[in-house]
Scaffold this active site. Structure first.
Site, PDB file in Angstrom:
ATOM      1  N   SER A 138       3.823  -5.140 -43.643  1.00 25.34           N
ATOM      2  CA  SER A 138       4.754  -4.679 -42.606  1.00 25.34           C
ATOM      3  C   SER A 138       6.036  -4.198 -43.261  1.00 25.34           C
ATOM      4  CB  SER A 138       5.067  -5.833 -41.648  1.00 25.34           C
ATOM      5  OG  SER A 138       6.148  -5.510 -40.789  1.00 25.34           O
TER       6      SER A 138
ATOM      7  N   TYR B 131       7.488 -14.653 -39.258  1.00 22.57           N
ATOM      8  CA  TYR B 131       6.657 -13.445 -39.423  1.00 22.57           C
ATOM      9  C   TYR B 131       7.075 -12.669 -40.673  1.00 22.57           C
ATOM     10  CZ  TYR B 131       4.591  -8.879 -38.413  1.00 22.57           C
ATOM     11  OH  TYR B 131       3.891  -7.705 -38.498  1.00 22.57           O
TER      12      TYR B 131
END
Length: 687
Positions: free
Chosen positions: A564, A577
């Protein structure tokens, strides 16, 4: 012959072909051919013209459609007899058939067209039933044919398919008015009749009579007595050992070019391998041309008992493989002539493991599966022949003449070019929806076999079925399995299922994930552990299990992480996350450094928020991120787009495109890279 419309004739022929081709006892996949003669009005002259409709080259009887028929003018086809230059030049007659086509001609005529056109019968079937080939490959097949059939079926000595064989069968038909068909030595059967129903009845009678004769006259142990220690292992142990050996065997079968595999532990295989004569019979190879063109002239057979260790089996397989390659090369050199095509590879297409089963290989899953089906046909043939006589296949010289036949080579060269990922096997985690599903879809579209692994088994199976939609066997393209990437045993099971489904593994995409949008103070230890278990631990477990396979295969491979932009970008309320994404990002660099010596590339992709189709966003993450940024959840994708340099929303397909590029030969020298797929987020630029 009476005037029969083209529609009626073609429909009858297709229906008969589909019935005959749907039963593996009658003929094998893409094996055999059928025909019908009739007439229609010639649009040029307005007068009736007699035609031959015959299954075209490369077609399959079971799935044949009217478009798969070659349509020839019968008068012109039969006139070729007057210009036939003789056996030494009979291959020229295949090209001459093009000048006999009617109208647009339909499919390309096959090598067996002469057999159908020259025989004086309205309908002809040429088939490859196991029982018929058992007679055809028996040492005293001619005598057995006379004993079983009397004057109703005639023996034809082996002759390579072609124009001369058509002349031979036409002469036999004329000389034997009571005959309804013949046994073709080393090959199969041919039957004829005045109507479509009659020829089908005749074909089925020839096959049933052979089956009944074998059943009534076979010795009780056609493959010899049982060998101590060679019986099939219990089912669970068979699959465990097959999975443990699969990667190494696939590497053996892919020494010359990458192959996809198929595994079966069917009783017909394990029973054959448990009998004393399996080594002798295996060495004799197959006989029917359709068989050995798929299976190679003979298999590689492991000569160790069922309880041999994995280490001992691998060591012996390597020795046998070296000997196999030498033997095949000698076979090629002995029989080749100046015009022979180059050797296509010296690796086995069939590998037999006593107590376990059979691995078969091909350029794709369907080809690999069909090769295995053909070898089962060959086992059935050997059982029948050994039961009533002695199995005596055609000679190696004749096998070579067909395997390296220029006409067969031309057929191979006419096949479409393989897709970029043909022959590659991919495992994608979290692939039942969103980014993972888009990746699986793109990989399959580019030719890969795909395993869709997900916590939701029904959704994974549904997604796999979509990738194989329209195929007779959707599982030849993709399968769906359940996998919890946080569980070490479950991860190994996913790898094993991949190996048993497709024979190996080339490409792993670590995509499974979830996201908890919470601030530091709101994040619990349970939140932290869950986030890291799924993505950091899960990626580690999947990569470790996959690396074992990739190293064993010795074929290189790709491991790709869907990381990501958050792995390098610090945003609010995202501690668990983003931290685990940073963990994944560094796994990429660490594994690239460690696995490079094995030819394994490890790369990552850093998407921005992919809202559309995302299971993560639909599961609550989207609402929480929208609240953080003060926008409506439905507008979150637009919000993300507007903060990018390109002002474009990132879609699952954009990530899938990057995965495809990373695993193509165009980036064969790229490893340890992270590719941003974020439409340009300056704060996430890699430094």
């Amino acid at each position: 012959m009476g005037c029969v419309s083209v529609t009626t004739t073609a429909e009858q022929l297709v229906a008969r072909s589909n019935r005959l081709g749907s039963d593996p006892r009658i003929t094998n996949y893409a094996g055999g051919n059928t025909s019908a003669k009739g007439s229609e009005i010639d649009p040029v002259t307005g007068k009736p013209v007699e035609l031959l409709w015959v299954k075209g080259s490369g077609g399959d009887l079971g799935t044949l459609a009217a478009s798969g028929l070659a349509v020839l003018r019968l008068d012109r086809m039969r006139a070729l007899v007057d210009v036939y230059p003789g056996l030494d030049r009979e291959d020229e007659m295949v090209g001459a058939l093009d000048y006999t086509l009617h109208g647009k001609g339909g499919a390309a005529p096959s090598i067996d067209t002469a057999m159908h056109g020259l025989v004086d019968a309205a309908h002809v079937d040429h088939l490859h039933p196991d029982s018929g080939i058992a007679f055809a490959t028996s040492a005293d097949g001619e005598a057995l044919t006379a004993k079983a059939y009397g004057d109703r079926v005639v023996w034809v000595p082996w002759r390579r398919p072609g124009f001369q064989l058509g002349l031979d069968i036409a002469a036999i038909r004329a000389a034997n008015p009571k005959a309804i068909g013949c046994i073709l030595g080393g090959h199969g059967i041919t039957a004829w009749g005045d109507t479509s129903d009659e020829v089908e009845t005749n074909s089925l009678w020839i096959i049933a009579t052979a089956e009944e004769f074998i059943a009534a006259n076979s010795t009780p142990e056609p493959f010899g007595p049982a060998l101590d220690g060679y019986a099939a292992l219990p089912a669970e142990q068979r699959l465990e050992k097959a999975a443990a050996l699969a990667a190494h065997i696939r590497g053996i079968a892919s020494t010359d070019r990458a192959q996809v595999g198929h595994f079966t532990d069917a009783a017909v295989v394990t029973d054959f391998l448990a009998a004393a004569e399996h080594q002798r019979l295996g060495a004799l190879g197959t006989s029917c041309p359709d068989h050995f063109l798929r299976t190679k002239v003979k298999p590689l057979v492991l000569d160790l008992p069922a309880d041999a260790t994995i280490e001992a089996s691998i060591a012996r397989l390597d020795e046998l493989h070296a000997a196999y390659r030498e033997d095949y090369t000698a076979y090629y050199e002995k029989h080749r002539i100046d015009s022979s095509p180059a050797m296509r590879g010296a690796d086995p297409a069939i590998v037999l493991i006593p107590g376990v089963g059979m691995f078969s290989y091909g350029a794709n899953k369907q080809t690999a599966r069909v090769a295995g089906e053909f070898y089962i046909n060959a086992i059935n043939v050997m059982r029948g022949a050994e039961g009533i006589s002695t199995y005596s296949p055609i000679s190696d010289a004749e096998k070579f003449a067909i395997e390296y036949w220029l006409l067969e080579d031309a057929k191979l060269r006419r096949m479409p070019q393989p897709k970029p990922l043909a022959g590659r096997i991919a495992l994608v985690t979290g692939a039942a929806s969103g980014i993972g599903k888009a990746i699986a879809t793109r990989l399959a579209a580019e030719g890969a076999c795909v395993v869709i692994a997900d916590l939701d088994l029904p959704k994974a199976q549904e997604a796999a079925a979509e990738l194989g939609a329209g195929l007779a066997r959707p599982e030849d393209v993709a399968i769906g399995i359940v996998a919890n990437v946080t569980d070490e045993v479950a991860v190994q099971s996913a790898i094993d299922q991949t190996l048993l489904a497709f024979g190996g593994l080339d490409l792993v995409v670590n995509n499974a994930g979830l996201s908890l949008s919470k601030s530091l103070l709101e994040t619990t230890v349970a939140d932290w552990d869950l986030q890291h278990n799924v993505m950091a631990r899960g990626s580690f477990l999947v990569s470790r299990a996959a690396a074992t396979v990739l190293i064993d295969q010795k074929l290189g491979g790709d491991i790709i992480y869907i990381s990501s932009k958050n792995s390098v970008f610090a945003g609010p309320n995202n501690i668990a996350y983003s931290a685990t994404k940073a963990d994944q990002a560094h796994q990429v660099r660490l594994l690239a450094a460690e696995l490079g010596e094995y030819g394994v590339k490890v790369n990552g992709i850093n998407p921005d928020g992919v809202v559309r189709g995302s299971g993560i966003f639909a599961g609550g993450w989207g609402a929480k991120r929208a609240a953080v940024y003060g926008v409506a959840e439905d507008d979150l994708g637009k919000y993300y787009a507007q903060r990018t340099l390109l002002k474009r929303e990132v879609l699952p397909e954009n990530v899938a495109n990057a995965v495809f590029v990373l695993c193509t030969s165009d980036l064969s020298h790229t490893t340890g890279l992270h590719i941003p797929v974020d439409a340009g987020v300056a704060a996430a630029f890699l430094r």
